[in-house]
Design an enzyme around this catalytic site. Structure first.
Site, PDB file in Angstrom:
ATOM      1  N   MET A   1       0.835  -1.192   0.000  1.00 39.82           N
ATOM      2  CA  MET A   1       0.000   0.000   0.000  1.00 39.82           C
ATOM      3  C   MET A   1       0.871   1.244   0.000  1.00 39.82           C
ATOM      4  SD  MET A   1      -3.165  -1.096   0.099  1.00 39.82           S
ATOM      5  CE  MET A   1      -4.217   0.097   0.898  1.00 39.82           C
ATOM      6  N   CYS A   2       0.412   2.265  -0.682  1.00 36.83           N
ATOM      7  CA  CYS A   2       1.159   3.509  -0.800  1.00 36.83           C
ATOM      8  C   CYS A   2       0.856   4.427   0.381  1.00 36.83           C
ATOM      9  CB  CYS A   2       0.808   4.206  -2.112  1.00 36.83           C
ATOM     10  SG  CYS A   2       1.042   3.157  -3.571  1.00 36.83           S
ATOM     11  N   GLN A   3       1.486   5.596   0.377  1.00 35.47           N
ATOM     12  CA  GLN A   3       1.263   6.602   1.410  1.00 35.47           C
ATOM     13  C   GLN A   3       0.874   7.906   0.740  1.00 35.47           C
ATOM     14  OE1 GLN A   3       2.066   6.744   5.008  1.00 35.47           O
ATOM     15  NE2 GLN A   3       2.331   4.542   5.159  1.00 35.47           N
TER      16      GLN A   3
END
Length: 256
Positions: A1-3
């Protein structure tokens, strides 16, 4: 998952403090090491910095930290690749024009079995599900409202309905801005804080850095910061609820 990281203000503000901590999540305090990007709106223009290197090691990120660009709206993204190769064209945030304004989009999550039709005006350059979704969103808005930007409530309703339908394909946290308004859509993780007088000291989670905002602001300043995970450990952040599409303008939450 990205930020994801976003900032919306009522006066031009630099994002150096928040970005100092956020940058560390790109390969040092977290495993998101597949590129990063940041967009700053300035008037009708927009500066976009992208790098497919990890944010914690990127010379471009060091430049951003040392160059206090002041902006009313900022969107930043640190990538953990799930769709599309690690390369510059797949690095968020993405930028397109609509209604005579630049729009910026960044997405956290993965959309499965998702291939919206390419209808003409907006075409992906890279191969991410995120850019495909952004192009689909702008096509929908152009088809629905034509050449004239709609009232804020109608725009919010259209984006929210589209986002809910798109989220049926997977995780869909995103940030979107036209330089005046910042939209933040929560699927499972997103939180925000509004800093305003009386200002206090804040300490970063990812770096041993503190700032006393009372020394660098005026009593009239108001700044909203939105992030996937809270950036500070001594402030109270508000978690967005799954399915919420929050709207920020002039440093405060407007809708819903």
């Amino acid at each position: 998952m990205c930020q994801l990281l976003g900032m919306n203000c009522n006066v031009p503000t630099d994002i150096c403090f928040s970005f100092t901590g956020f940058q560390q999540r790109g390969g040092r305090t977290d495993h998101h090491a597949d590129g990063w990007g940041i967009a700053f709106f300035e008037g009708n223009g927009c500066r976009v910095f992208l790098d497919h290197a990890p944010a914690s090691e990127s010379p471009v990120a060091q430049l951003v930290r040392s160059y206090p660009i002041r902006s009313l709206n900022v969107i930043a993204h640190i990538r953990k690749a799930t769709r599309g190769a690690v390369c510059l064209e797949n690095t968020h945030p993405f930028m397109r024009e609509l209604w005579g304004r630049y729009w910026i989009f960044a997405h956290n999550g993965t959309l499965k079995e998702y291939a919206p039709p390419v209808r003409g005006w907006y075409r992906p350059v890279g191969t991410t599900d995120s850019e495909a979704a952004f192009c689909d969103l702008l096509e929908m808005l152009r088809d629905r409202f034509g050449p004239v930007e709609p009232p804020a409530g109608d725009l919010h309703e259209a984006i929210s309905t589209w986002a809910d339908a798109t989220a049926a394909h997977g995780t869909f946290n995103f940030m979107l801005s036209d330089g005046r308004t910042l939209f933040a859509r929560c699927h499972d993780r997103l939180a925000y804080i509004v800093r305003q007088a009386p200002f206090k000291t804040a300490h970063l989670v990812d770096e041993d850095v503190s700032v006393d905002f009372s020394e660098v602001t005026t009593p009239n300043d108001r700044v909203a910061v939105i992030a996937t995970v809270p950036l500070t450990d001594d402030e109270t952040w508000t978690a967005l609820q799954p399915g919420e599409l929050a709207v920020f303008r002039d440093g405060e939450r407007m809708l819903p």
